[in-house]
Design an enzyme around this catalytic site. Structure first.
Site, mmCIF file in Angstrom:
data_model
loop_
_atom_site.group_PDB
_atom_site.id
_atom_site.type_symbol
_atom_site.label_atom_id
_atom_site.label_comp_id
_atom_site.label_asym_id
_atom_site.label_seq_id
_atom_site.Cartn_x
_atom_site.Cartn_y
_atom_site.Cartn_z
ATOM 1 N N SER A 1 15.473 -8.710 35.232
ATOM 2 C CA SER A 1 16.240 -9.949 35.397
ATOM 3 C C SER A 1 15.554 -11.213 34.919
ATOM 4 O O SER A 1 16.180 -12.272 34.876
ATOM 5 C CB SER A 1 16.649 -10.121 36.860
ATOM 6 O OG SER A 1 17.678 -9.220 37.177
ATOM 7 N N SER B 1 19.718 -10.829 35.878
ATOM 8 C CA SER B 1 20.488 -11.655 36.789
ATOM 9 C C SER B 1 20.114 -13.137 36.776
ATOM 10 O O SER B 1 20.892 -13.960 37.242
ATOM 11 C CB SER B 1 20.300 -11.137 38.219
ATOM 12 O OG SER B 1 18.955 -11.315 38.648
ATOM 13 N N LYS C 1 15.813 -20.698 40.754
ATOM 14 C CA LYS C 1 16.875 -19.694 40.881
ATOM 15 C C LYS C 1 17.425 -19.746 42.303
ATOM 16 O O LYS C 1 16.642 -19.890 43.263
ATOM 17 C CB LYS C 1 16.315 -18.294 40.560
ATOM 18 C CG LYS C 1 17.381 -17.189 40.540
ATOM 19 C CD LYS C 1 16.792 -15.836 40.113
ATOM 20 C CE LYS C 1 17.845 -14.740 40.065
ATOM 21 N NZ LYS C 1 17.316 -13.451 39.615
#
Lengths: 482, 489
Positions: free
Chosen positions: B175, B151, B76
């Site tokens: 998330s 997210s 990420k």
């Protein structure tokens, strides 16, 4: 109307640690800009603070030294504001729960004019740990402002007093005492030029007898005691004049300009930041156990108050002398070392506080920089007590030693200062003096005591100052009463 | 092959059936083919990635491979990785190249894993649809007109579309779990403090936690073995003995007590999703579990509490993006204040600004007690609800998200509707508890995730609970059609 000034101090002391309070970056002063700024100092994305336990030990030491409450649990909070030298956009400090709570410091306020010296207790409200900001550098690059983050994250202990002081003299006496104390317990190098010890002074005035505090103005960043005196005196006069002229004081932050000797408002508090303090979620509450305190206590040096009391008992010194000798740890060490060479403590005290202190003062030197070591001073004092030289001659020897002209005995020999203690030789001199000053002898016999001193003076002069004054006195007395 | 488990990839590599370079190239080819439409990756660097693969091959040849050595993992874009552009999905950091490695990155490097690239995400992890990313939205591989969740939307789409062997994510309010539910794979948010936050760009420090996003519970366990562990650079990292998260995978579930909080099955839950969760619970009964009705009475307060505390911390965490030292700085400005204003106005997107404003407001003098302090008090009540619940059961189950993936653009203009996406996940962040989402079926062709919440440090138990379910179901092996049809050999 008679006015009273009310003063409180906030002092930022830079703690003597190897690394920054929340990172491993060095805190050495004077490095090239930004060479001591690690990822944490630069506030790069993703970095986290890790508390330096050395800074915590310094705080505990200070708390113990002022007999304060040391919080078993204190909390780091973020003080949020934007400024280019504040890389994270917040300063990590302590707000609601500081590490050190209420304590007290006893100060000696020196005599000023007709006011005698006195002692006073200044109460400490709190002391908390926080990080320093960086510095803006102007002019390094043409037309631009630069940022040096070497100082960002340097550990500070902010020490806050109650509004207990009532004059510039008291405020300075407190600041000096604190300055000495933090060096005494070795948590701060005390270097004011480098900003290791900086004072913010809150000043307000009120009609004498009034209980209500007036509106205060805060003089920021005073880094010398001289400026502190000037700033407080100017600010006090300004506030009184403003009020007497029918004006009002607005809470404000002011700066002292050493060139003009004036204080001027920097920003008024109304337009000040809302710092939005909240507990820093990156740091756990700071927990200090009894064991932590005990560990620090083991390494605590004897504190000035305790040493003072001990000096009175151990060396039979007066309170005044004991006080004076314990104004700094180095001075006290020097004194103790001198006596350790087997000289009379009272005599050592007199010389340390007299000639040595005067010389240091005149040359703005610290005791550790004294050209005369404790051992050399002891040697000199021995030559006085074994009657090799007179007190007066000793002063000359001291002067020569200070100028590094050599060791005690060599100087005495070189300058021919060895005193005459042969009573036969002294008698010859006195006989000559008596013969040459018959008028004075008559005066003495007629009851004029002063004439005796004049005759002693003549005898000393005749011996070129070398005659042992005690013997001169004795022999002269004997001869005159014969 | 691309649908293999991490264990299978490891076997292929260590028996030299395939090299890390070949495996990595296979994924890079898939990325080249599919990423332009899915937009799962923000940054790719083939040279760097293949260099790591070559190092891994040497290590394998030398016979000292670790379980993940040579396996390509997507990171990420919230983790700083030295020499990699690290943007956090923001224009503010669009050109920021990290000069150091996050703890998580170091751990994968040490394990010999290959960094395949940096994945797309909501800006500063603020969002539930990946639509707040400066680098554009991410397609849900199961249906391109739908969002992947957020997210960690890029990691989610990459795992679902098999554009990586596994990925990392972070979970502040859901998330990892909500996108895992919406994209149909297994995601775990560990207990707060288990994975170091060092080098992970902060959103809300007291809630942020990194975790694995992978196909199965077994894969997540192998990822956890790499990611978890004490790190002295994070003061909130917990100093616990290193554990093997695979150790309990094969334990039977006989006697397992599953708590079902009534609040998780109330109004607001999509009926289709509800049915699938019920079916999953029925499966667990067959595996020998008993069901216990419980209550988490303060669940409804979790969203308001979260939207006070998370923005408060974020407003402060994001103050460092001021245009002074790195990141976006406005091209023209008149003075310092103007530079701050313009740089931040230009560098941050609307959702980030909204949260900075909320956070600044709730911390302001005069409002702090009513908002921030009150929210902290309720946060403790929410945590207490779980303490009570875990006296009665071993794990708690329910949906991970209230609905399946919604259409892109559907909730962009309705922040509150968007915030409700995390209604079932946020309370575990507030309590610091571990939670996972496990694929449990499809509703109208879209994946549904079953949430498993465990007690503090019960990750190994939760992985066991998920793994046993995955032994009797195959939802976790399902791949979206699109990804299958375009596989490159």
């Amino acid at each position: 109307m008679e006015w009273e000034v009310v003063i409180g101090l906030e002092t930022h002391t830079q703690l003597k640690t190897n690394t920054k309070i929340f990172s491993g970056a060095s805190v050495k002063y004077g490095a090239e800009p930004n060479t001591q700024a690690c990822e944490v100092s630069l506030a790069l994305p993703g970095v986290l603070p890790v508390l330096n336990r050395q800074a915590v030990e310094c705080a505990i030491k200070f708390g113990l030294a002022i007999n304060a409450h040391i919080a078993p649990r204190s909390v780091f909070a973020r003080k949020n504001y934007f400024y280019p030298d504040l890389p994270k956009g917040y300063q990590i400090s302590q707000f609601e729960l500081p590490v050190v709570g209420k304590g007290a410091v006893t100060i000696q306020v020196p005599a000023v004019g007709k006011n005698a010296a006195y002692e006073k207790v200044v109460n400490i409200t709190r002391a908390h740990l926080e990080e320093d900001a960086g510095k803006s550098v102007h002019g390094a690059v043409e037309g631009m402002s630069g940022i040096d983050l070497n100082r960002a994250g340097t550990p500070l202990l902010e020490i806050v007093t109650e509004p207990d002081m009532r004059s510039a003299a008291e405020a300075v006496a407190y600041a000096k005492k604190l300055h000495e104390l933090v060096q005494w317990i070795d948590i701060c190098d005390g270097n004011m030029q480098e900003g290791s010890f900086r004072c913010d002074v809150n000043v307000s005035v009120r009609p004498k007898g009034s209980e209500k505090l007036g509106t205060r103005r805060e003089i920021k960043n005073l880094n010398s005691f001289k400026f502190m005196t000037q700033a407080i005196e100017y600010e006090t006069r300004w506030q009184i004049e403003t009020l007497e002229d029918g004006g009002t004081i607005h809470q404000a932050t002011v700066l002292f300009n050493p060139d003009t000797g004036e204080t001027r408002a920097m920003r008024s508090k109304e337009e000040a930041n809302d710092y939005r303090y909240f507990p820093d979620p990156d740091l756990l509450p700071l927990v200090i156990s009894e064991a932590d305190k005990a560990r620090v206590l083991v390494n605590m040096p004897e504190l000035p108050e305790a040493m003072k009391a001990r000096f009175e008992v151990q060396y039979g010194l007066s309170t005044y002398d004991a006080n004076a000798l314990t104004t700094s740890r180095d001075l006290a060490n020097y004194f103790v070392e001198t006596t350790n060479f087997g000289v009379d403590a009272k005599q050592a005290a007199n010389w340390v506080m007299g000639s040595v202190a005067a010389k240091l003062n005149a040359e703005d030197k610290a005791i550790v920089d004294s050209p005369i070591s404790a051992q050399q001073l002891a040697q000199l004092l021995k030559r006085i007590s074994d009657n090799t030289i007179s007190n007066n001659a000793a002063k000359q020897v001291f002067e020569a030693m200070w100028n590094s002209e050599g060791e005690v005995d060599a100087i005495i020999a070189a300058k021919g200062l060895k005193q005459e203690s042969d009573s036969g030789a002294i008698e010859v001199i006195i006989d000559e003096v008596l013969a040459a000053n018959a008028a004075m002898v008559e005066e003495f016999k007629a009851g004029k005591e002063k004439a005796f001193n004049a005759l002693v003076g003549q005898a000393m002069k005749a011996s070129k100052g070398k005659a042992n004054p005690t013997q001169v006195n004795d022999i002269l007395k004997k001869k005159l009463s014969a | 092959m691309i649908n293999s488990s991490l264990k299978q990839f490891g076997e292929l590599l260590q028996t030299k059936k395939i090299s890390s370079v070949e495996l990595t190239q296979t994924f890079l080819n898939r990325i080249t083919q599919h990423n332009p439409s899915i937009n799962a990756y923000i940054a790719l660097d083939e040279a760097k990635t293949l260099a790591q693969a070559r190092v891994a091959d040497t290590r394998i040849a030398a016979g000292n491979a670790a379980p993940l050595t040579g396996i390509p993992i997507a990171q990420k874009d919230i983790f700083c990785a030295m020499g990699w552009k690290t943007t956090c999905g923001s224009k503010m950091l669009a050109n920021f190249v990290a000069p150091y490695d996050a703890h998580v990155i170091t751990q994968f490097d040490n394990a010999g894993a290959v960094n395949l690239g940096k994945t797309n995400m909501d800006e500063f992890a603020m969002g539930s649809s990946n639509e707040t990313s400066y680098f554009g939205g991410v397609k849900n591989p199961w249906s391109f007109d739908r969002v992947p969740g957020g997210s960690s939307g890029g990691s989610a789409a990459a795992v679902a579309a098999r554009l990586c062997a596994a990925a990392t994510g972070t979970d502040t309010g859901g998330s990892i779990r909500q996108p895992a539910s919406l994209c149909g794979f297994t995601g775990l948010k560990p207990t707060y403090g288990v994975v170091s936050r060092f080098g992970m760009i902060a959103f809300a420090s007291s809630l942020d936690q990194a975790g694995p996003m992978a196909k199965s519970a077994e894969d997540c366990a192998l990822m956890m073995n790499v990611m978890a562990g004490f790190d002295e650079r994070d003061s909130t990292s917990l100093n616990r003995e290193k554990e093997d998260y695979t150790r309990n995978l094969n334990l039977p579930l006989q006697g397992l007590k599953i708590g079902l909080p009534k609040e998780f099955f109330a109004e607001g839950l999509d009926a289709g999703v509800g049915k699938i969760i019920e079916a999953a619970i029925a499966e667990y009964k067959k595996l020998g579990a008993t069901i216990i009705d419980i209550s988490l009475p303060n669940t409804s307060l979790s969203i308001p509490v979260y939207y006070v505390l998370a923005p408060a911390e974020a407003s402060s965490n994001l103050s460092r993006y001021d245009g002074v030292r790195y990141g976006h700085r406005a091209a023209e400005y008149t003075d310092l204040m103007d530079m701050y204003n313009k740089s931040r106005a230009e560098g941050f997107g609307a959702e980030v600004k909204r949260r900075i404003l909320i956070g600044t407001y709730v911390l302001s003098a005069g409002y702090y007690d009513a908002y921030y302090l009150k929210a902290q008090q309720i946060r403790r009540l929410i945590a207490q609800d779980f303490v009570e619940a875990f006296k009665k059961c071993d794990v708690i189950m329910g949906p991970a998200a209230p609905s399946t993936a919604f259409k892109a653009g559907e909730k962009v203009d309705d922040p509150v509707a968007m915030y409700l996406q995390d209604i079932y996940t946020i309370s575990t962040n507030l309590a610091g508890l571990p939670g996972m989402s496990v694929p449990a079926g499809f509703s109208d062709g879209l994946p549904v995730g079953l949430q498993i919440i465990g007690n503090y440090f019960d990750e190994a138990r939760m992985l066991n609970v998920a793994h046993q379910y995955q032994q009797v179901t195959d939802w976790h092996t399902a791949m979206p059609e699109l990804a299958l049809s375009k596989e490159v050999k």
